[in-house]
Scaffold this motif. Structure first.
Motif, PDB file in Angstrom:
ATOM      1  N   ALA A  19       0.847  -1.420  -0.246  1.00  0.00           N
ATOM      2  CA  ALA A  19      -0.066  -0.543   0.086  1.00  0.00           C
ATOM      3  C   ALA A  19       0.797   1.048  -0.321  1.00  0.00           C
ATOM      4  O   ALA A  19       0.217   2.120  -0.114  1.00  0.00           O
ATOM      5  CB  ALA A  19      -1.216  -0.022   1.499  1.00  0.00           C
ATOM      6  N   VAL A  20       2.262   1.068   0.265  1.00  0.00           N
ATOM      7  CA  VAL A  20       3.242   2.022   0.582  1.00  0.00           C
ATOM      8  C   VAL A  20       2.996   2.484  -1.185  1.00  0.00           C
ATOM      9  O   VAL A  20       3.176   2.028  -1.590  1.00  0.00           O
ATOM     10  CB  VAL A  20       4.224   2.179   0.540  1.00  0.00           C
ATOM     11  CG1 VAL A  20       5.101   3.215   0.090  1.00  0.00           C
ATOM     12  CG2 VAL A  20       4.234   1.351   2.342  1.00  0.00           C
ATOM     13  N   LYS A  21       3.291   3.914  -0.498  1.00  0.00           N
ATOM     14  CA  LYS A  21       3.162   4.959  -2.074  1.00  0.00           C
ATOM     15  C   LYS A  21       4.388   5.034  -2.598  1.00  0.00           C
ATOM     16  O   LYS A  21       5.121   6.113  -1.144  1.00  0.00           O
ATOM     17  CB  LYS A  21       2.732   6.830  -2.158  1.00  0.00           C
ATOM     18  CG  LYS A  21       1.032   6.085  -1.997  1.00  0.00           C
ATOM     19  CD  LYS A  21       0.447   7.656  -2.046  1.00  0.00           C
ATOM     20  CE  LYS A  21      -1.462   7.159  -2.325  1.00  0.00           C
ATOM     21  NZ  LYS A  21      -1.879   8.805  -1.685  1.00  0.00           N
ATOM     22  N   TYR A  22       5.500   4.650  -3.036  1.00  0.00           N
ATOM     23  CA  TYR A  22       6.918   4.567  -3.112  1.00  0.00           C
ATOM     24  C   TYR A  22       7.142   6.323  -4.329  1.00  0.00           C
ATOM     25  O   TYR A  22       6.162   6.545  -5.127  1.00  0.00           O
ATOM     26  CB  TYR A  22       7.688   3.797  -3.900  1.00  0.00           C
ATOM     27  CG  TYR A  22       8.099   2.521  -3.323  1.00  0.00           C
ATOM     28  CD1 TYR A  22       8.251   2.059  -1.935  1.00  0.00           C
ATOM     29  CD2 TYR A  22       6.749   1.556  -3.592  1.00  0.00           C
ATOM     30  CE1 TYR A  22       8.030   0.659  -1.151  1.00  0.00           C
ATOM     31  CE2 TYR A  22       6.774   0.563  -2.552  1.00  0.00           C
ATOM     32  CZ  TYR A  22       7.284   0.490  -1.554  1.00  0.00           C
ATOM     33  OH  TYR A  22       7.853  -0.976  -1.101  1.00  0.00           O
ATOM     34  N   VAL A  23       8.457   7.473  -3.472  1.00  0.00           N
ATOM     35  CA  VAL A  23       8.812   8.207  -4.692  1.00  0.00           C
ATOM     36  C   VAL A  23      10.046   8.128  -4.990  1.00  0.00           C
ATOM     37  O   VAL A  23      11.085   7.265  -4.506  1.00  0.00           O
ATOM     38  CB  VAL A  23       9.102   9.239  -3.274  1.00  0.00           C
ATOM     39  CG1 VAL A  23       9.421  10.519  -4.315  1.00  0.00           C
ATOM     40  CG2 VAL A  23       7.579   9.432  -2.138  1.00  0.00           C
ATOM     41  N   ASP A  24      10.400   8.585  -6.290  1.00  0.00           N
ATOM     42  CA  ASP A  24      11.015   7.818  -7.317  1.00  0.00           C
ATOM     43  C   ASP A  24      12.258   8.480  -7.120  1.00  0.00           C
ATOM     44  O   ASP A  24      11.856   9.926  -6.565  1.00  0.00           O
ATOM     45  CB  ASP A  24      10.848   7.216  -8.500  1.00  0.00           C
ATOM     46  CG  ASP A  24      10.762   8.811  -9.351  1.00  0.00           C
ATOM     47  OD1 ASP A  24      10.261   9.677  -8.468  1.00  0.00           O
ATOM     48  OD2 ASP A  24       9.924   8.440 -10.490  1.00  0.00           O
ATOM     49  N   ALA A  25      13.527   8.867  -7.577  1.00  0.00           N
ATOM     50  CA  ALA A  25      14.842   9.678  -7.481  1.00  0.00           C
ATOM     51  C   ALA A  25      13.816  11.472  -8.339  1.00  0.00           C
ATOM     52  O   ALA A  25      14.391  12.081  -7.535  1.00  0.00           O
ATOM     53  CB  ALA A  25      15.863   9.337  -8.468  1.00  0.00           C
ATOM     54  N   ALA A  26      13.323  10.968  -9.497  1.00  0.00           N
ATOM     55  CA  ALA A  26      13.283  12.711  -9.821  1.00  0.00           C
ATOM     56  C   ALA A  26      11.813  12.891  -8.336  1.00  0.00           C
ATOM     57  O   ALA A  26      11.767  14.177  -8.580  1.00  0.00           O
ATOM     58  CB  ALA A  26      11.985  12.567 -10.970  1.00  0.00           C
ATOM     59  N   GLY A  27      11.155  12.723  -7.406  1.00  0.00           N
ATOM     60  CA  GLY A  27      10.459  13.787  -7.283  1.00  0.00           C
ATOM     61  C   GLY A  27       8.545  13.071  -6.897  1.00  0.00           C
ATOM     62  O   GLY A  27       7.738  14.476  -7.406  1.00  0.00           O
ATOM     63  N   CYS A  28       8.318  11.835  -8.010  1.00  0.00           N
ATOM     64  CA  CYS A  28       7.118  11.477  -7.719  1.00  0.00           C
ATOM     65  C   CYS A  28       6.709  10.161  -7.169  1.00  0.00           C
ATOM     66  O   CYS A  28       7.598   9.042  -7.240  1.00  0.00           O
ATOM     67  CB  CYS A  28       7.166  10.664  -9.464  1.00  0.00           C
ATOM     68  SG  CYS A  28       6.731  12.525 -11.047  1.00  0.00           S
ATOM     69  N   GLN A  29       5.479  10.201  -6.621  1.00  0.00           N
ATOM     70  CA  GLN A  29       4.709   9.297  -5.722  1.00  0.00           C
ATOM     71  C   GLN A  29       4.430   8.022  -6.804  1.00  0.00           C
ATOM     72  O   GLN A  29       3.220   8.565  -7.938  1.00  0.00           O
ATOM     73  CB  GLN A  29       3.716   9.833  -5.068  1.00  0.00           C
ATOM     74  CG  GLN A  29       4.453  10.829  -3.266  1.00  0.00           C
ATOM     75  CD  GLN A  29       3.341  11.139  -2.921  1.00  0.00           C
ATOM     76  OE1 GLN A  29       2.217  11.038  -2.698  1.00  0.00           O
ATOM     77  NE2 GLN A  29       3.614  11.588  -1.385  1.00  0.00           N
ATOM     78  N   LYS A  30       4.685   7.313  -6.637  1.00  0.00           N
ATOM     79  CA  LYS A  30       4.166   5.956  -8.044  1.00  0.00           C
ATOM     80  C   LYS A  30       3.496   5.023  -6.657  1.00  0.00           C
ATOM     81  O   LYS A  30       3.474   5.098  -5.752  1.00  0.00           O
ATOM     82  CB  LYS A  30       5.810   5.180  -7.791  1.00  0.00           C
ATOM     83  CG  LYS A  30       6.505   6.381  -8.878  1.00  0.00           C
ATOM     84  CD  LYS A  30       7.505   5.748  -9.654  1.00  0.00           C
ATOM     85  CE  LYS A  30       7.282   4.712 -10.435  1.00  0.00           C
ATOM     86  NZ  LYS A  30       9.269   4.117 -11.530  1.00  0.00           N
ATOM     87  N   GLN A  31       2.449   4.812  -8.365  1.00  0.00           N
ATOM     88  CA  GLN A  31       1.628   3.512  -6.954  1.00  0.00           C
ATOM     89  C   GLN A  31       1.576   2.866  -8.948  1.00  0.00           C
ATOM     90  O   GLN A  31       1.007   3.248 -10.333  1.00  0.00           O
ATOM     91  CB  GLN A  31       0.652   4.238  -7.074  1.00  0.00           C
ATOM     92  CG  GLN A  31      -0.068   4.829  -6.003  1.00  0.00           C
ATOM     93  CD  GLN A  31      -0.777   5.024  -5.378  1.00  0.00           C
ATOM     94  OE1 GLN A  31      -1.996   4.706  -4.931  1.00  0.00           O
ATOM     95  NE2 GLN A  31      -1.218   7.035  -5.501  1.00  0.00           N
ATOM     96  N   SER A  32       1.020   0.917  -8.967  1.00  0.00           N
ATOM     97  CA  SER A  32       1.160   0.046  -9.759  1.00  0.00           C
ATOM     98  C   SER A  32      -0.657   0.148 -10.012  1.00  0.00           C
ATOM     99  O   SER A  32      -1.416   0.129  -9.612  1.00  0.00           O
ATOM    100  CB  SER A  32       1.706  -0.983 -10.096  1.00  0.00           C
ATOM    101  OG  SER A  32       2.854  -0.802 -10.005  1.00  0.00           O
ATOM    102  N   ASN A  33      -0.716  -0.323 -10.773  1.00  0.00           N
ATOM    103  CA  ASN A  33      -2.612  -0.621 -11.707  1.00  0.00           C
ATOM    104  C   ASN A  33      -3.675   0.428 -11.561  1.00  0.00           C
ATOM    105  O   ASN A  33      -4.513   0.336 -10.733  1.00  0.00           O
ATOM    106  CB  ASN A  33      -2.678  -1.663 -10.485  1.00  0.00           C
ATOM    107  CG  ASN A  33      -1.611  -2.921 -11.865  1.00  0.00           C
ATOM    108  OD1 ASN A  33      -1.126  -3.026 -12.564  1.00  0.00           O
ATOM    109  ND2 ASN A  33      -1.022  -4.151 -10.920  1.00  0.00           N
TER     110      ASN A  33
END
Length: 431
Positions: free
Chosen positions: A65-79
């Motif tokens: 359920a975690v929203k991961y933040v990538d190196a460019a600064g975006c919270q990412k979610q799948s599906n």
């Protein structure tokens, strides 16, 4: 805070122990030099055999359920997908990892969606919600959803690339490392598209390097060698193979650059023959990429009958526009001349796809083909920023000329000073 960290914390909480003990990052008694990333849940072993599977499944759910933040600064979610706001633009042929940076560079963008359409497409959005379930689609939301303030970066500009500046250019033994180093440098400035003048250098396809590095598309050039038809054919074969091998990477192929009379040595009919050969090779590979040629503004608006035939042979035409070489340009406000030049080309060929394949301003040099316009770092900074801002509000693609100064010892020729970096890759101004 990472997903695994939260999962372990949950397990420990159920067992009544609220602490998490990190694996030591110390060396010879020194304090850790970074935040520990591995944790030992000592209490996990104390859970009953009956309870442990249930709690582990609960912990796994927390991780997912975690929203991961990538190196460019975006919270990412799948599906997931975003069904709100307006679609600002879509950029095909991209990996998902490219989308956040594209959004950050686009005025008004707050989020993106990505799916596999057309080799991978970033769909840039003006809103970050509502979020809905969508199998096969991923989303990213700018950290803070503030979008791009429009005051920095490279906007939608591409950059003209040539490796001839590099001190180590000159042999098949060094070319791969030279190209790789240059593309990494270009990417570090925020560019995600380049225009080249060759499809290969010493037999090394530039597309191979772009594919390895990721995140950069190309308008490939076919260099027209006088008296070396076999070399031209080799370029054409390399470009066609690259378009086949890397779908979505090659956005256009330009046969020739400023090479028809009066400045070039190739007849229009000869150039049309090579354009048709390029199209034929692509057809044989079963791929479709727009093919055209790049010429000066002067030739495009000349009204010549042979130029009209040339345009008819092209899917896209590249126009090199330089307010710098116009005596009537106000150096403090050169955009009106740029707009006028572009509009003149569009008026000549209504409905034809047009890209600006070169525009720029030198930072030095005393000999400039008769131009008396000022040349300084402040002036090149100003022009670059104006073109960056122009690119954000117009649909025509612009490739800025150019990445590096042409040579390490530029001398008095202003043609050697158009780079936004010197020949060694040092920025002339903050991008």
């Amino acid at each position: 805070m990472t997903g695994p960290y939260n999962a372990i914390r949950l397990i420990n909480a159920f067992n009544g122990i609220r602490r998490i003990v990190p694996i030591s990052n110390t060396v010879s008694g020194n304090k850790p030099d970074r935040k520990p990333t591995h944790f030992v849940p000592y209490a996990t072993a104390q859970l009953s055999v009956k309870m442990r599977p249930k709690l582990m499944w609960l912990a796994l759910a927390c991780v997912l359920a975690v929203k991961y933040v990538d190196a460019a600064g975006c919270q990412k979610q799948s599906n997931k997908d975003i069904h709100g706001g307006q679609a600002i633009r879509d950029v095909s042929g991209r990996r998902e990892s490219d989308c956040c940076q594209l959004c950050r560079e686009t005025s008004g963008c707050k989020a993106y969606a990505w799916n596999s359409y057309q080799g991978g497409t970033c769909w840039l959005k003006s809103a970050s919600g509502p979020i809905v379930d969508a199998a096969g689609t991923s989303i990213g939301i700018l950290d803070g959803s503030g979008g791009n303030p429009g005051g920095s970066g490279v906007g939608q500009l591409g950059i003209c690339y040539s490796p001839f500046h590099h001190p180590n250019y000159g042999s098949a033994a060094t070319i791969r490392s030279v190209l790789t180093e240059d593309i990494k440098k270009i990417k570090s400035l925020g560019f995600n598209s380049i225009r080249t003048y060759y499809a290969e250098y010493f037999g090394q396809s530039i597309a191979d390097i772009l594919n390895e590095q990721g995140g950069v598309t190309a308008a490939l050039g076919i260099y027209m060698y006088p008296d070396h038809a076999d070399w031209i054919d080799a370029q054409i074969n390399t470009a066609a193979a690259a378009a086949k091998r890397y779908p979505g990477l090659i956005k256009a192929i330009y046969v020739g650059n400023e090479n028809i009379p009066p400045v070039g040595g190739f007849s229009v009919d000869s150039l049309i023959g090579y354009i048709n050969k390029m199209k034929q090779k692509l057809s044989q590979q079963g791929v479709s990429v727009p093919v055209g040629t790049v010429q000066r503004y002067t030739e495009w608006v000349s009204g010549r009958e042979d130029v009209k035939r040339l345009v008819n042979a092209c899917d896209v035409i590249g126009a090199n526009l330089y307010p710098f070489f116009n005596a009537g340009t106000n150096p403090a406000d050169p955009v009106p001349v740029f707009d006028s030049q572009l509009q003149s080309v569009k008026n000549k060929f209504p409905g034809k796809r047009i890209e600006i394949t070169e525009t720029g301003w030198p930072s030095g040099g005393s000999t400039c083909n008769g131009s008396s316009q000022p040349r300084s770092v402040d002036q090149i900074r100003s022009y670059f920023q104006k073109m960056r801002d122009w690119s954000r509000s117009h649909s025509e693609k612009v490739y800025y000329f150019q990445d590096f100064n042409k040579v390490t010892n530029p001398g008095n020729d202003c043609e050697n000073y158009f780079g936004i970096m010197d020949a060694y890759g040092n920025k002339k101004f903050d991008i």
